[in-house]
Design an enzyme around this catalytic site. Structure first.
Site, PDB file in Angstrom:
ATOM      1  N   ASP A 155      42.147  44.127  50.326  1.00 12.28           N
ATOM      2  CA  ASP A 155      42.548  44.813  51.567  1.00 12.28           C
ATOM      3  C   ASP A 155      41.481  44.529  52.616  1.00 12.28           C
ATOM      4  O   ASP A 155      40.488  43.851  52.344  1.00 12.28           O
ATOM      5  CB  ASP A 155      42.703  46.326  51.332  1.00 12.28           C
ATOM      6  CG  ASP A 155      41.385  46.998  50.995  1.00 12.28           C
ATOM      7  OD1 ASP A 155      40.616  46.435  50.197  1.00 12.28           O
ATOM      8  OD2 ASP A 155      41.096  48.088  51.528  1.00 12.28           O
ATOM      9  N   HIS A 469      45.289  39.647  43.871  1.00 15.62           N
ATOM     10  CA  HIS A 469      45.771  40.601  44.885  1.00 15.62           C
ATOM     11  C   HIS A 469      44.769  40.531  46.038  1.00 15.62           C
ATOM     12  O   HIS A 469      43.792  41.265  46.085  1.00 15.62           O
ATOM     13  CB  HIS A 469      45.824  42.011  44.282  1.00 15.62           C
ATOM     14  CG  HIS A 469      46.363  43.044  45.218  1.00 15.62           C
ATOM     15  ND1 HIS A 469      47.698  43.312  45.354  1.00 15.62           N
ATOM     16  CD2 HIS A 469      45.736  43.900  46.070  1.00 15.62           C
ATOM     17  CE1 HIS A 469      47.883  44.281  46.240  1.00 15.62           C
ATOM     18  NE2 HIS A 469      46.698  44.656  46.694  1.00 15.62           N
ATOM     19  N   ASP A 514      47.754  38.013  35.831  1.00 15.79           N
ATOM     20  CA  ASP A 514      47.409  37.150  36.957  1.00 15.79           C
ATOM     21  C   ASP A 514      48.609  37.105  37.902  1.00 15.79           C
ATOM     22  O   ASP A 514      49.298  36.091  38.021  1.00 15.79           O
ATOM     23  CB  ASP A 514      47.038  35.743  36.457  1.00 15.79           C
ATOM     24  CG  ASP A 514      46.610  34.841  37.614  1.00 15.79           C
ATOM     25  OD1 ASP A 514      46.366  35.376  38.725  1.00 15.79           O
ATOM     26  OD2 ASP A 514      46.532  33.609  37.416  1.00 15.79           O
ATOM     27  N   GLU A 523      42.898  42.480  41.604  1.00 16.22           N
ATOM     28  CA  GLU A 523      42.345  42.460  42.954  1.00 16.22           C
ATOM     29  C   GLU A 523      40.947  41.838  42.875  1.00 16.22           C
ATOM     30  O   GLU A 523      40.439  41.562  41.767  1.00 16.22           O
ATOM     31  CB  GLU A 523      42.287  43.878  43.555  1.00 16.22           C
ATOM     32  CG  GLU A 523      41.999  43.846  45.055  1.00 16.22           C
ATOM     33  CD  GLU A 523      42.292  45.145  45.803  1.00 16.22           C
ATOM     34  OE1 GLU A 523      42.772  46.112  45.194  1.00 16.22           O
ATOM     35  OE2 GLU A 523      42.036  45.168  47.020  1.00 16.22           O
TER      36      GLU A 523
HETATM   37  O1  G3I Z   1      34.906  56.576  35.251  1.00 19.17           O
HETATM   38  C1  G3I Z   1      36.136  56.893  34.639  1.00 19.17           C
HETATM   39  C2  G3I Z   1      35.985  56.943  33.149  1.00 19.17           C
HETATM   40  O2  G3I Z   1      35.107  57.963  32.811  1.00 19.17           O
HETATM   41  C3  G3I Z   1      37.354  57.137  32.515  1.00 19.17           C
HETATM   42  O3  G3I Z   1      37.246  57.063  31.120  1.00 19.17           O
HETATM   43  C4  G3I Z   1      38.325  56.064  33.004  1.00 19.17           C
HETATM   44  C5  G3I Z   1      39.718  56.247  32.468  1.00 19.17           C
HETATM   45  O4  G3I Z   1      40.650  55.558  33.248  1.00 19.17           O
HETATM   46  O5  G3I Z   1      38.383  56.096  34.375  1.00 19.17           O
HETATM   47  C6  G3I Z   1      37.164  55.865  35.039  1.00 19.17           C
HETATM   48  O6  G3I Z   1      37.402  55.961  36.381  1.00 19.17           O
HETATM   49  C7  G3I Z   1      38.043  54.879  37.027  1.00 19.17           C
HETATM   50  C8  G3I Z   1      37.155  54.444  38.137  1.00 19.17           C
HETATM   51  O7  G3I Z   1      37.790  53.492  38.900  1.00 19.17           O
HETATM   52  C9  G3I Z   1      35.866  53.857  37.565  1.00 19.17           C
HETATM   53  O8  G3I Z   1      35.073  53.258  38.540  1.00 19.17           O
HETATM   54  C10 G3I Z   1      39.399  55.313  37.512  1.00 19.17           C
HETATM   55  O9  G3I Z   1      40.265  55.534  36.410  1.00 19.17           O
HETATM   56  C11 G3I Z   1      39.979  54.259  38.411  1.00 19.17           C
HETATM   57  O10 G3I Z   1      41.192  54.694  38.968  1.00 19.17           O
HETATM   58  C12 G3I Z   1      39.005  53.920  39.498  1.00 19.17           C
HETATM   59  O11 G3I Z   1      39.466  52.801  40.181  1.00 19.17           O
HETATM   60  C13 G3I Z   1      38.945  52.519  41.460  1.00 19.17           C
HETATM   61  C14 G3I Z   1      40.113  52.199  42.374  1.00 19.17           C
HETATM   62  O12 G3I Z   1      39.643  51.792  43.615  1.00 19.17           O
HETATM   63  C15 G3I Z   1      41.055  53.369  42.561  1.00 19.17           C
HETATM   64  O13 G3I Z   1      40.411  54.431  43.128  1.00 19.17           O
HETATM   65  C16 G3I Z   1      38.031  51.307  41.341  1.00 19.17           C
HETATM   66  O14 G3I Z   1      36.838  51.645  40.637  1.00 19.17           O
HETATM   67  C17 G3I Z   1      37.661  50.801  42.720  1.00 19.17           C
HETATM   68  O15 G3I Z   1      36.970  49.579  42.568  1.00 19.17           O
HETATM   69  C18 G3I Z   1      38.910  50.599  43.556  1.00 19.17           C
HETATM   70  O16 G3I Z   1      38.535  50.222  44.817  1.00 19.17           O
HETATM   71  C19 G3I Z   1      39.529  49.682  45.666  1.00 19.17           C
HETATM   72  C20 G3I Z   1      39.433  50.463  46.966  1.00 19.17           C
HETATM   73  O17 G3I Z   1      39.865  51.787  46.747  1.00 19.17           O
HETATM   74  C21 G3I Z   1      40.236  49.798  48.073  1.00 19.17           C
HETATM   75  N1  G3I Z   1      39.886  48.412  48.202  1.00 19.17           N
HETATM   76  C22 G3I Z   1      40.089  47.658  46.996  1.00 19.17           C
HETATM   77  C23 G3I Z   1      39.261  48.201  45.857  1.00 19.17           C
HETATM   78  C24 G3I Z   1      39.460  47.405  44.572  1.00 19.17           C
HETATM   79  O18 G3I Z   1      40.665  47.615  43.940  1.00 19.17           O
HETATM   80  O1  9MR Z   2      46.561  46.634  48.406  1.00 15.85           O
HETATM   81  C1  9MR Z   2      45.962  47.850  48.030  1.00 15.85           C
HETATM   82  C2  9MR Z   2      44.684  47.581  47.268  1.00 15.85           C
HETATM   83  O2  9MR Z   2      43.760  46.910  48.084  1.00 15.85           O
HETATM   84  C3  9MR Z   2      44.122  48.875  46.700  1.00 15.85           C
HETATM   85  O3  9MR Z   2      43.053  48.613  45.856  1.00 15.85           O
HETATM   86  C4  9MR Z   2      45.196  49.617  45.938  1.00 15.85           C
HETATM   87  C5  9MR Z   2      44.726  50.951  45.415  1.00 15.85           C
HETATM   88  O4  9MR Z   2      44.309  51.779  46.427  1.00 15.85           O
HETATM   89  O5  9MR Z   2      46.331  49.823  46.746  1.00 15.85           O
HETATM   90  C6  9MR Z   2      46.917  48.638  47.210  1.00 15.85           C
HETATM   91  O6  9MR Z   2      47.994  48.967  48.007  1.00 15.85           O
HETATM   92  C7  9MR Z   2      49.144  49.331  47.290  1.00 15.85           C
HETATM   93  C8  9MR Z   2      49.399  50.812  47.439  1.00 15.85           C
HETATM   94  O7  9MR Z   2      48.357  51.553  46.871  1.00 15.85           O
HETATM   95  C9  9MR Z   2      50.718  51.171  46.781  1.00 15.85           C
HETATM   96  N1  9MR Z   2      51.779  50.357  47.342  1.00 15.85           N
HETATM   97  C10 9MR Z   2      51.580  48.921  47.172  1.00 15.85           C
HETATM   98  C11 9MR Z   2      50.294  48.490  47.834  1.00 15.85           C
HETATM   99  C12 9MR Z   2      50.049  47.006  47.567  1.00 15.85           C
HETATM  100  O8  9MR Z   2      50.714  46.215  48.453  1.00 15.85           O
END
Ligand code: G3I
Ligand code: 9MR
Ligand code: ZN
Length: 541
Positions: A155, A469, A514, A523
Site C-alpha cells: 500500500d 501484493h 504467491d 505482501e
Molecule cells: O503477536 C501475535 C502472537 O502472539 C499470536 O500468537 C499470533 C496469532 O496469530 O498473532 C500475532 O500477532 C500478529 C501480528 O501481526 C504480529 O506482528 C497478528 O495476528 C497479525 O494480524 C498482525 O499482522 C500485522 C498486519 O499488518 C495486520 O495488522 C502485521 O504484523 C503487519 O506487518 C501488517 O502491516 C501492514 C500494514 O497494516 C499496512 N501496510 C502493509 C503492512 C504489511 O501487510
Molecule cells: O492492500 C491492503 C494491504 O496493504 C494491507 O496490508 C491489508 C491489511 O490491512 O489490507 C489490504 O487491503 C485489503 C483490505 O484490507 C480488504 N479488502 C481488500 C484490500 C486489498 O485490495
C-alpha cells in the site's frame, strides 16, 4: 497461482559461500545424490543423505545432504538420477553481493514523492506521487508538507514506527559491516563519497522530520489516505487526501531512537544534518518525558489503513533512551535506560511493535566501559542465551530455522530475518561462529531451501515470488514484479479471503500463496527487506 511441481531437492537458489557448511534438504525417497558442475557437466561430489524425519511445521518428511566438501567456485546442481534435480546455484566467495544490492535498491523503488526515472528504475519507472499537502486529522484547517520517504509496503501509506525500524536495520548493517556498503547501488544521489545506504536512509529520515509536530515534539503515528486504494492503482494515480493520524508514544519513541542513531552515524559526513537529527530526537524525548503514560494508538473512526497498534510503549522509550545515551553520553539518558530496562517488555525483539532489541544493541555497542557493569553483563548474557535458544530450535526444524509452528504469523519472514539478525549480533559479541552458521541457515530458507521451494525475494533465485501484493507491481503491466522485495511469507492464521479459500488445512510453513490477492502472506514491506539487508551484509564479509 499456477501449479508447479515442487522439486524434491531444495537449496538456496542463489548459492553458498566457499567456506562453511553446504546443505540441501531432500523430500524424495532416494538417498544417493550427486553434485554436478553445470558448466562442465561432470559430477564433482557424490554423497548420501541422512536419516529421514517428519517435519511437522512443513508437513513433509525431510532428510539432508551435506556437500560442504565442494569448495571450487562455480555453478552447480544437485541431482538424483533421471529428471530429479535442484535449482542451479553458485558457490563463490561472495555469493550474496548482488542480492544485498538488490535488497537495498528496493528502497529506491519504494520512494514516494519523486519520479522514478527509467535510468534508475528501468521498466518500473513511474511519475511522482503523493506530492500534495496532508491534512492533520482533527485540525481540518491545518495542512502540512508530507512528501518524500518510502511507501510502507504494497500500500502507499507511510507509517512512522515501521519506517524507523527499517532505517535502524540499515544503519546497524552499515555500522557493523561498513565495507559491504562501498559499491554504488546506484541511486540518483550516489556521489562516490557518502555510502549509498546513508543516502537512501536520508530519504526516509527527511520525511520523518515532517512527521514531528514541532509545537510539542510528538510524532504523528502515520500518514495515509482514509482507506486503501484499489490493488491496481499506480502511486501517482492515488490522489485521495492524505491525513496525518494523531501523535502516538510508540511513534515518538521510535522517532527519538532512530534520529539519535542517525545523529551519530551521519556526523562524519554532514555535521549540520547530524545536529538537526539530534535536535529532533531531543524534542521527541521531551514529549516522552512529559507524557510518561499514553494510550496505545488506534485508528480514528474514518481511517481504515494499517493500524500498527501497539499497547506497550516502554520498549520504544528504552530504545530512545539508549540511543540518546550512546550519542550524547549524557547521564540523564543513562538513568532513563536504567529505569526503563526494569519494566516488562522483551529486551531482544526487533519487530515493528517490539523494539526493545534495538535499545539493548545500542547499550551493548556503546561498550562496557560506559555501561553499568551489571546491566551490561546481564544484557549480553541474555542476548547470547536468546541466540542459543534459536540455535536449539533450529536443530529441531526440518529446514533448520528457528520458527516454531505458531511463529508462522503475518510477516513470518520478518521473524526469520530478525532471528538471523539476532544470531549475527550474538556472533559479533561472542565471536562464536556457530551463531552465524545458524543465521546463514535462515537466509537459505528465505532464498529457496523451504518446503515450497520458493525464493521469497522477487527477482532473485530461479523460482522467486512473482505475484506480490504490491500495488505498483500489479498496476504497471510489467510482467516481472519490482525486484528485490521480501514477501511476508507463510501465515498459518489464514488472514485474507484468498488463503481462506485455498489453503485450509495446510501445515504452517505451507500457508503461503504467491498470489497478488493474498495480502496476509504475499505482501511486501520495507521492514521485511531491512533485516534481510543486515543479514546478507554479514555474509558478504
Ligand atoms: O503477536 C501475535 C502472537 O502472539 C499470536 O500468537 C499470533 C496469532 O496469530 O498473532 C500475532 O500477532 C500478529 C501480528 O501481526 C504480529 O506482528 C497478528 O495476528 C497479525 O494480524 C498482525 O499482522 C500485522 C498486519 O499488518 C495486520 O495488522 C502485521 O504484523 C503487519 O506487518 C501488517 O502491516 C501492514 C500494514 O497494516 C499496512 N501496510 C502493509 C503492512 C504489511 O501487510
Ligand atoms: O492492500 C491492503 C494491504 O496493504 C494491507 O496490508 C491489508 C491489511 O490491512 O489490507 C489490504 O487491503 C485489503 C483490505 O484490507 C480488504 N479488502 C481488500 C484490500 C486489498 O485490495
Ligand atoms: Zn507516494
Amino acid at each position: 497461482m499456477s501449479e508447479r511441481r515442487l522439486r524434491t531437492i531444495t537449496v538456496n537458489q542463489i548459492g553458498y559461500p566457499v567456506g562453511g557448511e553446504k546443505i540441501a534438504v531432500f523430500t524424495g525417497a532416494g538417498h544417493d545424490f550427486q553434485v554436478v558442475d553445470v558448466d562442465h557437466g561432470n559430477v564433482v561430489f557424490e554423497g548420501q543423505t541422512g536419516t529421514p524425519r517428519f517435519d511437522e511445521t512443513s508437513g513433509v518428511t525431510v532428510h539432508t545432504g551435506d556437500f560442504s566438501e565442494v569448495h571450487a567456485v562455480g555453478t552447480y546442481r544437485i541431482e538424483q538420477g533421471e529428471g530429479i534435480a535442484s535449482a542451479s546455484f553458485i558457490i563463490s566467495d561472495k555469493p550474496y553481493h548482488e542480492l544485498q544490492q538488490g535488497l537495498l535498491k528496493a528502497f529506491y523503488y519504494y520512494r514516494c514523492g519523486v519520479e522514478l526515472t527509467e535510468e534508475y528504475a528501468g521498466d518500473w519507472k513511474h511519475k511522482a506521487c503523493h506530492t500534495a499537502e496532508g491534512i492533520v486529522y482533527g485540525e481540518t484547517e491545518r495542512r502540512l508538507d508530507c512528501s518524500g520517504g518510502w511507501h510502507d509496503a504494497g500500500d502507499y501509506g507511510k507509517y512512522s514506527g515501521p519506517g524507523a525500524k527499517a532505517i535502524a536495520d540499515l544503519l546497524l548493517a552499515y555500522e557493523l559491516y561498513p565495507s559491504d556498503f562501498v559499491s554504488a547501488i546506484p541511486i540518483p544521489e550516489s556521489d562516490g563519497g557518502t555510502p549509498d545506504v546513508l543516502l537512501e536512509c536520508k530519504v526516509e529520515l527527511d520525511w520523518l522530520f515532517k512527521m514531528q509536530d514541532y509545537r510539542t515534539g510528538g510524532v504523528y503515528h502515520k500518514l495515509t489516505t482514509l482507506s486503501f486504494p484499489d490493488l491496481d492503482v499506480m502511486p501517482e494515480a492515488d490522489t485521495a487526501d492524505l491525513y496525518f493520524s494523531p501523535v502516538s508514544a510508540t511513534a515518538t519513541g521510535d522517532f527519538a531512537g532512530v534520529m539519535a542513531m542517525a545523529a551519530r552515524i551521519y556526523e562524519p559526513f554532514d555535521s549540520a544534518y547530524a545536529k538537526k537529527c539530534l535536535d529532533a530526537a531531543t524534542l521527541a524525548w521531551e514529549w516522552l518525558v512529559q507524557h510518561p503514560t499514553a494510550p496505545g494508538f488506534t485508528n480514528p473512526p474514518e481511517i481504515s489503513t494499517g493500524e500498527y497498534g501497539d499497547g506497550n510503549d516502554k520498549d520504544e522509550r528504552y530504545w530512545a533512551a539508549a540511543e540518546l545515551y550512546r550519542t550524547t553520553g549524557k547521564e540523564e539518558y543513562h538513568q532513563a535506560v536504567l529505569q526503563l530496562v526494569q519494566l516488562s517488555f522483551s529486551k531482544y525483539s526487533l519487530g515493528w511493535a517490539d523494539m526493545g532489541g534495538y535499545g539493548t544493541l545500542a547499550y551493548l555497542l556503546n561498550g562496557e566501559d560506559l555501561a553499568d557493569r551489571a546491566l551490561y553483563a546481564s544484557l549480553r548474557e541474555g542476548l547470547l542465551a536468546e541466540a542459543e535458544r534459536l540455535v536449539e530450535q533450529s536443530r529441531d526444524d526440518g529446514y533448520r530455522i528457528s520458527l516454531k509452528e505458531d511463529d508462522y504469523i503475518w510477516g513470518s519472514n520478518m521473524l526469520v530475518m530478525n532471528n538471523a539478525m539476532l544470531l549475527v549480533v550474538a556472533e559479533y559479541f561472542s565471536g562464536d561462529s556457530s551463531f552465524a552458521d545458524c543465521a546463514l541457515d535462515h537466509l537459505h530458507y528465505l532464498m529457496g531451501r523451504n518446503v515450497l521451494d520458493i525464493s521469497y525475494v522477487t527477482g532473485f533465485g530461479d523460482h522467486p515470488v512473482m505475484h506480490p501484493h504490491h500495488r505498483p507491481s500489479v498496476g504497471d503491466h510489467v510482467v516481472d514484479p519490482v525486484p528485490g522485495l521480501v514477501s511476508g511469507g507463510p501465515d498459518r492464521g489464514l488472514h485474507d479471503e484468498y488463503v481462506v479459500e485455498h489453503l485450509q488445512g495446510k501445515p504452517a510453513a505451507q500457508c503461503f500463496a504467491d498470489h497478488e490477492l493474498s495480502y496476509s502472506t504475499n505482501e511486501v514491506t520495507i521492514y521485511w527487506n531491512s533485516p534481510a539487508v543486515f543479514v546478507t551484509a554479514r555474509f558478504n564479509q
